[in-house]
Design a protein around this motif. Structure first.
Motif, short mmCIF file in Angstrom:
data_model
loop_
_atom_site.label_atom_id
_atom_site.label_comp_id
_atom_site.label_asym_id
_atom_site.label_seq_id
_atom_site.Cartn_x
_atom_site.Cartn_y
_atom_site.Cartn_z
N LEU A 120 0.83 -1.21 0.00
CA LEU A 120 0.00 0.00 0.00
C LEU A 120 0.86 1.25 0.00
N GLY A 121 1.92 1.22 0.77
CA GLY A 121 2.80 2.38 0.82
C GLY A 121 3.41 2.68 -0.53
N ILE A 145 0.40 3.89 -2.99
CA ILE A 145 -0.16 5.22 -2.71
C ILE A 145 0.65 6.31 -3.41
N LEU A 170 -5.50 -8.56 -0.91
CA LEU A 170 -6.54 -8.53 0.12
C LEU A 170 -6.99 -9.94 0.44
N PHE A 227 -15.49 -0.52 -4.40
CA PHE A 227 -14.51 -1.18 -5.28
C PHE A 227 -15.13 -1.46 -6.64
N VAL A 274 -11.91 4.44 -3.17
CA VAL A 274 -11.13 3.45 -2.43
C VAL A 274 -10.91 3.91 -1.00
N ASN A 294 -11.70 2.16 2.73
CA ASN A 294 -10.84 2.13 3.90
C ASN A 294 -11.54 2.74 5.11
N MET A 305 -13.48 0.49 7.28
CA MET A 305 -12.76 -0.31 8.29
C MET A 305 -12.62 0.47 9.60
N TRP A 328 -1.00 7.65 6.65
CA TRP A 328 -1.59 6.31 6.56
C TRP A 328 -1.17 5.44 7.72
N VAL A 366 -2.19 1.91 11.68
CA VAL A 366 -1.65 1.39 12.93
C VAL A 366 -2.53 1.84 14.10
N THR A 406 -7.42 -8.03 13.70
CA THR A 406 -6.53 -8.29 12.57
C THR A 406 -5.97 -9.71 12.63
C1 HEM Z 1 -8.04 2.55 0.98
C2 HEM Z 1 -7.26 1.81 1.03
C3 HEM Z 1 -6.74 0.87 2.08
C4 HEM Z 1 -7.28 -0.31 2.48
C5 HEM Z 1 -8.57 -0.95 2.00
C6 HEM Z 1 -6.38 -0.87 3.46
C7 HEM Z 1 -6.52 -2.10 4.04
C8 HEM Z 1 -5.61 -2.64 4.93
C9 HEM Z 1 -5.69 -3.97 5.46
C10 HEM Z 1 -6.76 -4.98 5.11
C11 HEM Z 1 -4.65 -4.13 6.31
C12 HEM Z 1 -4.26 -5.35 7.09
C13 HEM Z 1 -4.90 -5.42 8.39
C14 HEM Z 1 -4.39 -4.49 9.44
O1 HEM Z 1 -3.19 -4.54 9.75
O2 HEM Z 1 -5.24 -3.76 9.95
C15 HEM Z 1 -3.89 -2.90 6.31
C16 HEM Z 1 -2.76 -2.67 7.06
C17 HEM Z 1 -1.91 -1.60 6.87
N1 HEM Z 1 -2.07 -0.59 5.94
FE1 HEM Z 1 -3.80 -0.21 4.97
N2 HEM Z 1 -5.34 0.00 3.66
C18 HEM Z 1 -5.52 1.07 2.81
C19 HEM Z 1 -4.68 2.13 2.64
C20 HEM Z 1 -3.39 2.20 3.16
C21 HEM Z 1 -2.37 3.07 2.66
C22 HEM Z 1 -2.47 3.99 1.47
C23 HEM Z 1 -1.27 2.87 3.44
C24 HEM Z 1 0.01 3.63 3.21
C25 HEM Z 1 1.04 3.64 3.85
C26 HEM Z 1 -1.62 1.88 4.43
C27 HEM Z 1 -0.80 1.41 5.41
C28 HEM Z 1 -1.02 0.28 6.13
C29 HEM Z 1 -0.16 -0.16 7.19
C30 HEM Z 1 1.10 0.55 7.70
C31 HEM Z 1 -0.73 -1.37 7.65
C32 HEM Z 1 -0.18 -2.23 8.74
C33 HEM Z 1 -0.76 -1.82 10.02
C34 HEM Z 1 -0.29 -2.74 11.11
O3 HEM Z 1 -0.25 -3.93 10.84
O4 HEM Z 1 0.02 -2.27 12.18
N3 HEM Z 1 -2.92 1.49 4.22
N4 HEM Z 1 -4.52 -2.01 5.46
#
Ligand code: HEM
Ligand code: HDD
Ligand code: HEM
Lengths: 443, 337
Positions: A15-16, A19, A76, A95, A142, A146, A149, A372, A377, A390
């Motif tokens: 994702l990082g 983006i 996903l 989506f 999108v 997010n 969630m 993000w 986090v 999670t």
């Molecule tokens: C709209 C879009 C996004 C969706 C649907 C989404 C969905 C998710 C999902 C399913 C997870 C895994 C479960 C979790 O750890 O909670 C996650 C984790 C994560 N996402 Fe996103 N995400 C989005 C956007 C982003 C973006 C753009 C970033 C940019 C850096 C990001 C950063 C992270 C990080 C750092 C984690 C890990 C968090 C952790 O495990 O502590 N996300 N995301």
């Protein structure tokens, strides 16, 4: 690193990476369309050259954005199957609409990239605008997914069952507006400052000055306006988070003890054991004001949140500080630029202003990544807030760590290639665009 | 409304297989082109697929989104048990998409071009190979949701001769589609003859690979022959496909390039029809004899309704513009290229 951490890291990495490309894919078409418009209006060949140069950039980023996005739609399921099994039918609406937006974007891009001198010039210009608008629409959609969630809506969760599903209500969940607004502005800030910074550097190096000055101005105006709006929209986000996710807000602020007239903590090193924050600057009452618009309001601290429901405090706190710090800095740079445009024209010729922009080149993107991190986090340990953890969502497949290493290697090499290509693109500007050119050559 | 969604899913897969397939095939052809002709082939191909290639892989995304919104159980079962081939396919998609763009847009044309070319052709081969492996695995009945050990759950679900044969078959079909598509794209006779030769070669290879699929299905006791021949629609489709191959072979040396394209596309449609018709609505056969059915695993009614409306609404915007895009770059002759 266990498989669970590996899966989270791989998701965060993908994702990082995505983006960055999607921000550029969303915003660059607007820059392109403006310079194209100026060319059509003034017939100044430099604007045509700028448009061509930027078009190449957009094509490179679009392709990379598209493949990294395709990877995400598989990931996903590959990494979070238990989540998708329940969440897919609920938050899938944005989506599926996004699919339409992407499609239109890809089609419009086909017209735009290959359409020079083939179509009516305003039709051709318009297809460029469509690329931008549909890109922005996909971004909004999108992010709405997010936001779900963070603030689940559109279903009833009864005894572990997801009943009465309403995809439209899920899409328009409470968080969608504040997040989508903040994200779109962020994309303009990040891309605007990145592009302006690169052109500022070339002006300082006295290369193709006319070309780079004109490009700088377009990018800088977009970036600076957005940077002034961003803290305002950030304030809306913060107020919403305070109401919707008190645990996230407490972690962002390293706010350990519930209190009235809570101080805003800037910087500092939080100690999760003792609940103290060392070396921080504290502004009394400011957190209460930021979160609830009243200096005396009570702000819930981490002490009211059971340990097992607390997000990682240090990461969330630092990430938030980085984002807000950069936001303030970029706002200051933007004000300086506007003062220069309106009152102190002589500043525009000064190197220090350009140097400020060069310094700011990566800052917008760093803030995006930090933002993000705060969102994602800060939501932990939940993947769907208060509904699913999670750890319960992760794939049963072992060995994710190897897939994480592999994707890391792939994304690092891709980033290197993209940077290398942009470097070449910029290095070639004098050869490609300084010579007088005939009107029929193509990008 | 569920049927609207199923039709969209099937159509998206078909279009990905034909349009995306031709796109992969372009890279596969490059792999099987002698060095001296490579540059020319590349140029012709770029002219042919450049404007529409971004749109091509959208079909895959649409199919995936339909699966995870409408049929989450199918999506997640596949994601878990096909994890490894899916990841390999994704690596192929990343490598291919980026290499294709990089080689065109790199401002300096130097040795890096060779690197991009290599990545492009090999990933064009890998991606459909794994796509075929995954498709084949859905019907082998080796996917075992109750598996207790790593090999049964994550390896043998796809690692078998039948799936590999389907993968190989997919690769040859892609090469065939690309060659047929490009014949009409080049005005030069010598170029044209080269592509006709390629198309013939790939058609023969596809038939051989197809036979291989049948032979292996007999050895591995996958009742493929009964699926195809014990019902009249299957047998009819097989017959029509065979007839269209015969017609195609009789018109190679004519100018009827659009008919050639139609016949090639028709053959692929029939193949997809044959392989899905008999099982419908089951699309993934599991080891315990059960199956994941499109009609049983669907999401809630409201989800399916909104999904169907979103798809219908989307196509109102997309189809006319897509047709105009293809028309503009294929039918209308450009002023200058
Ligand atoms: C709209 C879009 C996004 C969706 C649907 C989404 C969905 C998710 C999902 C399913 C997870 C895994 C479960 C979790 O750890 O909670 C996650 C984790 C994560 N996402 Fe996103 N995400 C989005 C956007 C982003 C973006 C753009 C970033 C940019 C850096 C990001 C950063 C992270 C990080 C750092 C984690 C890990 C968090 C952790 O495990 O502590 N996300 N995301
Ligand atoms: C250029 C980038 C940028 C800048 C300068 C800022 N932000 Fe930001 N911020 C983002 C880019 C970003 C983001 C990456 O776009 C996020 C992540 C999720 C989202 O919707 O936007 C985000 C999230 C985000 C959140 C969490 C929202 C949530 O979890 O629902 C808050 C509270 C703020 N921001 C607040 C601020 C404040 C008070 C800023 C003051 C200067 C600020 N942001 C500047
Ligand atoms: C905040 C996070 C995200 C934003 C702002 C965003 C935005 C975008 C944008 C603007 C594009 C167009 C690409 C371009 O113009 O370069 C894009 C592409 C794509 N995104 Fe994302 N995206 C995000 C997260 C995700 C997630 C979580 C998924 C996974 C399901 C996803 C799936 C895709 C897909 C499949 C594409 C490719 C579409 C194409 O071929 O054009 N995105 N994204």
């Amino acid at each position: 690193m266990d498989d669970f951490i590996a899966a989270r890291s791989q998701m965060a990495l993908s994702l990082g990476f995505h983006i960055i490309f999607s921000c550029i894919g969303m915003v660059m078409p607007f820059f392109m369309a403006v310079s194209h418009y100026l060319y059509l209006k003034t017939n100044n060949i430099t604007y045509r050259n700028i448009t061509h140069a930027w078009t190449k950039g957009v094509a490179i980023f679009f392709a990379t954005g598209a493949v990294s996005g395709t990877v995400l739609s598989f990931e996903l399921g590959l990494l979070w199957p238990k989540f998708m099994e329940h969440a897919g039918p609920i938050f899938g609406m944005p989506f599926s609409l996004e699919g339409t937006a992407f499609f239109i974007e890809a089609i419009a891009l086909g017209f735009y990239l290959y359409g020079w001198d083939r179509f009516n010039k305003w039709f051709h210009w318009f297809t460029g605008v469509v690329v931008g608008i549909s890109g922005l629409a996909s971004g909004i959609l999108v992010v709405a997914a997010n936001a779900w969630m963070n603030s689940p809506a559109g279903f009833d969760y009864i005894d572990g069952q997801y009943l009465n599903i309403d995809p439209i209500a899920a899409m328009f969940n409470d968080a969608w507006f504040s997040q989508a607004l903040h994200m779109c502005i962020a994309a303009f800030v990040a891309t605007g400052f990145a592009v302006a910074g690169v052109h500022a550097l070339m002006i300082l190096k006295k290369q193709s000055v006319d070309f780079h000055t004109k490009s700088f101005r377009i990018a800088a105006i977009f970036g600076t306006i957005a940077a002034i709006l961003q803290p305002l929209s950030g304030d809306i986000s913060a107020k919403f988070v305070a109401k919707n996710q008190p645990a996230k807000l407490a972690a962002m602020e390293a706010h350990f003890h519930t209190e009235k007239n809570a101080p805003l903590i800037i910087g500092g090193i939080p100690n999760t054991e003792t609940g103290e924050v060392k070396y921080a600057l504290k502004i009394p009452g400011a957190l209460s004001f930021m979160a609830h618009g009243d200096f005396n309001a009570e702000v819930i601290g981490l002490d009211q949140i059971p340990k097992e429901n607390q997000p990682p405090i240090a990461i969330t706190h630092y990430a938030f500080q980085i984002m807000v710090g950069i936001g303030m800095l970029l706002m200051a740079v933007s004000f300086a630029y506007f003062i220069a445009l309106w009152k102190k024209k002589n500043w525009l010729t000064k190197n220090w202003l350009l140097k400020l922009f060069v310094f700011s080149t990566p800052l917008g993107f760093i803030a995006v990544e930090a933002g993000w991190t705060v969102t994602e986090v800060g939501r932990q340990p939940w993947i769907i807030k208060d509904v699913m953890r999670t750890i319960d969502a992760v794939t049963p497949m072992p060995g994710i760590i190897y897939s994480f290493y592999m994707f890391t290697a792939v994304y690092i090499s891709l980033s290197i290639i993209v940077v290398f290509m942009l470097y070449r693109q910029i290095k070639m500007v004098p050869q490609l665009y300084d010579l007088p050119k005939t009107i029929d050559d193509k990008p | 409304m569920i049927y609207v969604v199923i039709i969209f899913l099937w159509t998206a897969i078909l279009l990905y297989l034909t349009l995306g397939g031709a796109d992969f095939g372009a890279g596969i052809l490059e792999l099987f082109t002698s060095d001296k002709n490579k540059n020319k082939t590349r140029k012709t191909m770029y002219r042919a697929i450049g404007p529409i290639w971004e749109a091509n892989h959208m079909w895959l995304i649409i199919a995936i989104v339909i699966l995870f919104v409408g049929f989450p159980k199918i999506y997640t079962t596949m994601s878990i048990h096909m994890h490894i081939p899916l990841v390999l396919m994704l690596l192929g998609i990343i490598a291919r998409g980026t290499a294709f763009t990089f080689r065109h847009y790199d401002a300096v044309k130097d040795e890096m071009q060779e690197v991009y070319n290599k990545i492009f052709v090999y990933s064009s081969f890998i991606t459909p190979l794994f796509l075929g492996i995954i498709a084949g695995s859905t019907v082998t009945g080796r996917i075992d949701p109750n598996a207790t050990n790593f090999l049964d759950a994550y390896i043998f679900s796809w690692f078998n001769w039948f799936s590999f044969a389907v993968g190989l078959f997919t690769v040859t079909i892609c090469g065939f589609l690309a060659a047929v598509f490009i014949i009409g794209q080049t005005p030069e006779t010598s170029e044209k003859e080269r592509f006709i030769k390629k198309a013939k070669a790939f058609n023969i290879m596809a038939v051989i690979a197809g036979l291989l699929v049948f032979v292996i299905s007999l050895i591995e006791k996958i009742p493929l022959t009964t699926w195809v021949f014990d019902n009249w629609p299957g047998a009819l489709a097989f017959g029509l496909a065979t007839i269209s191959v015969v017609i195609l072979w009789s018109i190679w040396n004519t100018e009827r390039t659009n008919l050639m394209r139609f016949l090639a596309g028709f053959q692929v449609t029939m193949i997809l029809f044959i392989t899905t018709w008999k099982h419908y609505p089951n699309i993934v056969l599991l080891k315990n004899g059960e199956a994941l059915s499109l009609l049983q695993e669907q999401g809630s009614e409201k989800t399916i309704d909104t999904l169907a409306w979103a798809l219908l609404l989307g196509s109102i915007f997309i189809l006319p513009t897509l047709v105009y895009l293809i028309y503009s770059f294929q039918v209308k002759q450009p002023k200058s290229v």
